[in-house]
Scaffold this motif. Structure first.
Motif, PDB file in Angstrom:
ATOM      1  N   GLY A  12       0.812  -1.214   0.000  1.00 34.76           N
ATOM      2  CA  GLY A  12       0.000   0.000   0.000  1.00 34.76           C
ATOM      3  C   GLY A  12       0.843   1.260   0.000  1.00 34.76           C
ATOM      4  N   ALA A  13       1.964   1.226   0.723  1.00 34.44           N
ATOM      5  CA  ALA A  13       2.816   2.418   0.785  1.00 34.44           C
ATOM      6  C   ALA A  13       3.432   2.726  -0.572  1.00 34.44           C
ATOM      7  CB  ALA A  13       3.912   2.208   1.828  1.00 34.44           C
ATOM      8  N   VAL A  14       3.901   1.703  -1.274  1.00 41.28           N
ATOM      9  CA  VAL A  14       4.490   1.922  -2.600  1.00 41.28           C
ATOM     10  C   VAL A  14       3.422   2.378  -3.586  1.00 41.28           C
ATOM     11  CG1 VAL A  14       5.664   0.794  -4.512  1.00 41.28           C
ATOM     12  CG2 VAL A  14       6.382   0.328  -2.180  1.00 41.28           C
ATOM     13  N   SER A  15       2.220   1.818  -3.471  1.00 42.85           N
ATOM     14  CA  SER A  15       1.127   2.271  -4.344  1.00 42.85           C
ATOM     15  C   SER A  15       0.830   3.750  -4.125  1.00 42.85           C
ATOM     16  CB  SER A  15      -0.130   1.433  -4.077  1.00 42.85           C
ATOM     17  OG  SER A  15       0.096   0.064  -4.354  1.00 42.85           O
ATOM     18  N   ALA A  16       0.885   4.190  -2.862  1.00 42.40           N
ATOM     19  CA  ALA A  16       0.669   5.609  -2.571  1.00 42.40           C
ATOM     20  C   ALA A  16       1.781   6.467  -3.159  1.00 42.40           C
ATOM     21  CB  ALA A  16       0.570   5.814  -1.060  1.00 42.40           C
ATOM     22  N   LEU A  17       3.032   6.000  -3.068  1.00 38.26           N
ATOM     23  CA  LEU A  17       4.143   6.741  -3.676  1.00 38.26           C
ATOM     24  C   LEU A  17       3.949   6.877  -5.179  1.00 38.26           C
ATOM     25  CD1 LEU A  17       7.336   5.305  -1.909  1.00 38.26           C
ATOM     26  CD2 LEU A  17       6.444   7.619  -1.728  1.00 38.26           C
ATOM     27  N   ALA A  18       3.559   5.773  -5.829  1.00 33.86           N
ATOM     28  CA  ALA A  18       3.351   5.817  -7.281  1.00 33.86           C
ATOM     29  C   ALA A  18       2.213   6.764  -7.638  1.00 33.86           C
ATOM     30  CB  ALA A  18       3.059   4.412  -7.807  1.00 33.86           C
ATOM     31  N   GLY A  19       1.158   6.790  -6.793  1.00 28.44           N
ATOM     32  CA  GLY A  19       0.031   7.674  -7.063  1.00 28.44           C
ATOM     33  C   GLY A  19       0.384   9.148  -6.916  1.00 28.44           C
ATOM     34  N   ARG A  20       1.336   9.469  -6.017  1.00 32.19           N
ATOM     35  CA  ARG A  20       1.726  10.865  -5.809  1.00 32.19           C
ATOM     36  C   ARG A  20       2.840  11.312  -6.754  1.00 32.19           C
ATOM     37  NH1 ARG A  20       1.698   9.309  -0.258  1.00 32.19           N
ATOM     38  NH2 ARG A  20       3.986   9.411  -0.244  1.00 32.19           N
ATOM     39  N   CYS A  21       3.400  10.409  -7.508  1.00 27.38           N
ATOM     40  CA  CYS A  21       4.502  10.773  -8.396  1.00 27.38           C
ATOM     41  C   CYS A  21       4.009  11.734  -9.480  1.00 27.38           C
ATOM     42  CB  CYS A  21       5.094   9.518  -9.037  1.00 27.38           C
ATOM     43  SG  CYS A  21       6.529   9.838 -10.098  1.00 27.38           S
ATOM     44  N   PRO A  22       4.688  12.859  -9.701  1.00 26.66           N
ATOM     45  CA  PRO A  22       4.240  13.824 -10.715  1.00 26.66           C
ATOM     46  C   PRO A  22       4.395  13.317 -12.148  1.00 26.66           C
ATOM     47  CG  PRO A  22       6.349  14.487  -9.798  1.00 26.66           C
ATOM     48  CD  PRO A  22       5.887  13.327  -8.985  1.00 26.66           C
ATOM     49  N   ILE A  23       5.136  12.233 -12.342  1.00 26.67           N
ATOM     50  CA  ILE A  23       5.320  11.629 -13.662  1.00 26.67           C
ATOM     51  C   ILE A  23       4.476  10.367 -13.726  1.00 26.67           C
ATOM     52  CG2 ILE A  23       7.018  10.566 -15.216  1.00 26.67           C
ATOM     53  CD1 ILE A  23       9.127  12.343 -13.986  1.00 26.67           C
ATOM     54  N   PRO A  24       3.823  10.081 -14.869  1.00 22.26           N
ATOM     55  CA  PRO A  24       3.059   8.828 -14.972  1.00 22.26           C
ATOM     56  C   PRO A  24       3.902   7.632 -14.544  1.00 22.26           C
ATOM     57  CG  PRO A  24       2.666  10.205 -16.890  1.00 22.26           C
ATOM     58  CD  PRO A  24       3.735  10.902 -16.094  1.00 22.26           C
ATOM     59  N   CYS A  25       3.352   6.818 -13.654  1.00 21.14           N
ATOM     60  CA  CYS A  25       4.119   5.740 -13.028  1.00 21.14           C
ATOM     61  C   CYS A  25       3.401   4.413 -13.239  1.00 21.14           C
ATOM     62  CB  CYS A  25       4.293   6.017 -11.534  1.00 21.14           C
ATOM     63  SG  CYS A  25       5.274   4.775 -10.667  1.00 21.14           S
ATOM     64  N   SER A  26       4.125   3.451 -13.801  1.00 17.95           N
ATOM     65  CA  SER A  26       3.614   2.092 -13.963  1.00 17.95           C
ATOM     66  C   SER A  26       4.156   1.250 -12.819  1.00 17.95           C
ATOM     67  CB  SER A  26       4.059   1.518 -15.316  1.00 17.95           C
ATOM     68  OG  SER A  26       3.720   0.134 -15.403  1.00 17.95           O
ATOM     69  N   LEU A  27       3.268   0.616 -12.057  1.00 20.90           N
ATOM     70  CA  LEU A  27       3.663  -0.116 -10.852  1.00 20.90           C
ATOM     71  C   LEU A  27       3.343  -1.598 -11.020  1.00 20.90           C
ATOM     72  CD1 LEU A  27       4.661  -0.066  -7.908  1.00 20.90           C
ATOM     73  CD2 LEU A  27       2.282   0.348  -7.214  1.00 20.90           C
ATOM     74  N   ARG A  28       4.330  -2.429 -10.651  1.00 18.54           N
ATOM     75  CA  ARG A  28       4.144  -3.885 -10.704  1.00 18.54           C
ATOM     76  C   ARG A  28       4.680  -4.491  -9.409  1.00 18.54           C
ATOM     77  NH1 ARG A  28       6.585  -7.894 -15.402  1.00 18.54           N
ATOM     78  NH2 ARG A  28       5.728  -9.855 -14.596  1.00 18.54           N
ATOM     79  N   LEU A  29       3.786  -5.107  -8.627  1.00 21.70           N
ATOM     80  CA  LEU A  29       4.151  -5.724  -7.354  1.00 21.70           C
ATOM     81  C   LEU A  29       3.913  -7.223  -7.455  1.00 21.70           C
ATOM     82  CD1 LEU A  29       2.381  -3.143  -5.020  1.00 21.70           C
ATOM     83  CD2 LEU A  29       4.799  -3.206  -5.615  1.00 21.70           C
ATOM     84  N   GLU A  30       4.929  -8.012  -7.145  1.00 20.89           N
ATOM     85  CA  GLU A  30       4.849  -9.458  -7.286  1.00 20.89           C
ATOM     86  C   GLU A  30       5.181 -10.131  -5.957  1.00 20.89           C
ATOM     87  OE1 GLU A  30       7.380 -10.738 -10.459  1.00 20.89           O
ATOM     88  OE2 GLU A  30       6.700  -9.155 -11.816  1.00 20.89           O
ATOM     89  N   ASP A  31       4.202 -10.829  -5.402  1.00 24.14           N
ATOM     90  CA  ASP A  31       4.397 -11.610  -4.168  1.00 24.14           C
ATOM     91  C   ASP A  31       4.937 -10.759  -3.030  1.00 24.14           C
ATOM     92  OD1 ASP A  31       3.593 -13.913  -5.534  1.00 24.14           O
ATOM     93  OD2 ASP A  31       5.620 -14.256  -6.284  1.00 24.14           O
TER      94      ASP A  31
END
Length: 412
Positions: free
Chosen positions: A296-315
């Motif tokens: 959840g914390a990394v997802s929040a960081l990606a959401g606040r990033c001023p540049i479009p951010c593609s996030l992939r979390l595995e296990d």
């Protein structure tokens, strides 16, 4: 049966890797010859990374087969001088020489053992078919002599049966030897790709001492930063609150309106102080990690990033708090660097848990040319990872893309 099936899988993958190793060895030979007159400088980095990946994959296969860890012996120098200087510096390293020796050795051994293990059963099937047809033809008087795979001419029924028996026996022998062939490949990797115990342990002791000193220095700097933030920020504001409330107390009877204004100012100052205290707490351990975990914390960081951010979390599940905090700050600092310095249009973050290690990869399509010495926070990222005996790798050629890869050991 299981050992044989496992050996066949190992030999099959090894046969393909052997051909690739042979080609890689040939590429190194061409590069070494080109380096003598000073050419081929740009090829050192890509070929070194390719060889490192190839050797790492072979070590992983050997570790999976034998259960023995293989520390890497391949640490090429790709910066600092021209081709001839790089050639001299790398050939002076024992691990580099052993890795280059492994390429042709594996390139010969792996395909040969693969062909023996896989080709002989086909040869036996052909022999059984040909000999069987010959026996049928011999019974009717229409069979012609033929050469067996054991270099004798079959012109009678006993010789045909002998050829069949020899092929079957050889196939059974090779089938029995398949696990040994697989261990032979793994032994080659252990011999040439693994760092020897004494030099490796000495290097590890030196490396751990250096990372421990860096971690203590970083910890001291962090404590000084927290003290400075509290002293210059929250503490100063709280002192102002006390002063404003003292003045308000003295003016309460003769000027209530002025007192109310002083109390409002004190309240605003206390609110600002509370905000600063929360900022200091977040810089120590972000509350979102406790509430939502690393995912959840990394997802929040990606959401606040001023540049479009593609996030992939595995296990990615819960990890030790210190590891989660280190991973969070590594990703946060990486995204900050991308936003400030890269000029990128897209950043990709990948986090995965694998074999007791947390692997982080942040890449962007920006201008590249990032350097740790430029003061962009990359040195801090490396210190955070090395404090946990982790690793950081930066790839940022001029023109991009830039990729930061971090690896943190953890127990899930």
């Amino acid at each position: 049966m299981r050992r044989t099936a496992r050996g066949y899988r190992h030999l099959t993958a090894g046969g393909v890797a052997g051909v690739v190793s042979l080609g890689t060895g040939a590429a190194w030979l061409v590069l070494a010859l080109a380096a003598l007159p000073g050419a081929g400088r740009r090829a050192w980095g890509p070929l070194s990374r390719w060889t490192a990946a190839l050797a790492a994959r072979e070590r992983e296969r050997a570790e999976a087969l034998t259960g023995t860890p293989l520390p890497s012996a391949f640490a090429p120098v790709t910066e600092g001088g021209g081709s001839r200087r790089l050639l001299r510096r790398n050939l002076g390293d024992r691990g580099f020489r052993r890795t280059l020796a492994w390429l042709p050795a594996h390139g010969f051994l792996a395909p040969v053992t693969f062909l023996l293990a896989v080709g002989q059963p086909f040869s036996t099937a052909v022999t059984l078919l040909v000999s069987g047809r010959w026996l049928v033809g011999n019974a009717t008087g229409g069979a012609r002599p033929y050469s067996s795979s054991f270099f004798f001419t079959v012109d009678s029924a006993p010789l045909a049966c002998t050829a069949m028996a020899l092929d079957v026996a050889l196939t059974l022998l090779i089938w029995t030897a398949v696990p040994w062939f697989a261990r032979l490949q793994a032994r080659l990797a252990h011999t040439l790709l693994s760092a020897h115990a004494k030099p490796y342990l000495a290097d590890r002791v030196q490396e751990l001492a250096a990372t421990r000193a860096a971690a203590l220095e970083a910890h001291g700097a962090e404590l000084r930063r927290i003290e400075r933030d509290l002293h210059d920020g929250a503490q100063a504001r709280m002192a102002a609150v006390v002063l404003q409330l003292g003045v308000a107390e003295k003016t309460l009877e003769r000027s209530p309106e002025h007192t109310a204004e002083l109390i409002r100012r004190a309240r605003d100052t206390a609110t600002d102080s509370l905000s600063e205290l929360r900022g200091v707490v977040r810089s120590i351990y972000p509350p979102i990690l406790s509430d939502r975990g690393l995912r959840g914390a990394v997802s929040a960081l990606a959401g606040r990033c001023p540049i479009p951010c593609s996030l992939r979390l595995e296990d990615v599940e819960r990890a030790p708090a210190a590891v989660e905090a280190a991973a969070y700050f590594i990703i946060a600092e990486s995204l900050t660097n991308v936003a400030k310095h890269s000029g990128a249009g897209l950043v990709t973050v990948r986090v995965r848990a694998e074999s007791g290690r947390l692997r982080i990869r942040v890449s962007d399509d920006g201008r590249g040319g990032a350097e740790e010495s430029a003061g962009t926070g990359l040195a801090g990222i490396r210190r955070r990872a090395e404090a946990f005996d982790g690793r950081v790798r930066l790839t940022s050629p001029a023109g991009g893309p830039t990729t930061i890869e971090a690896e943190l050991p953890c127990a899930w």
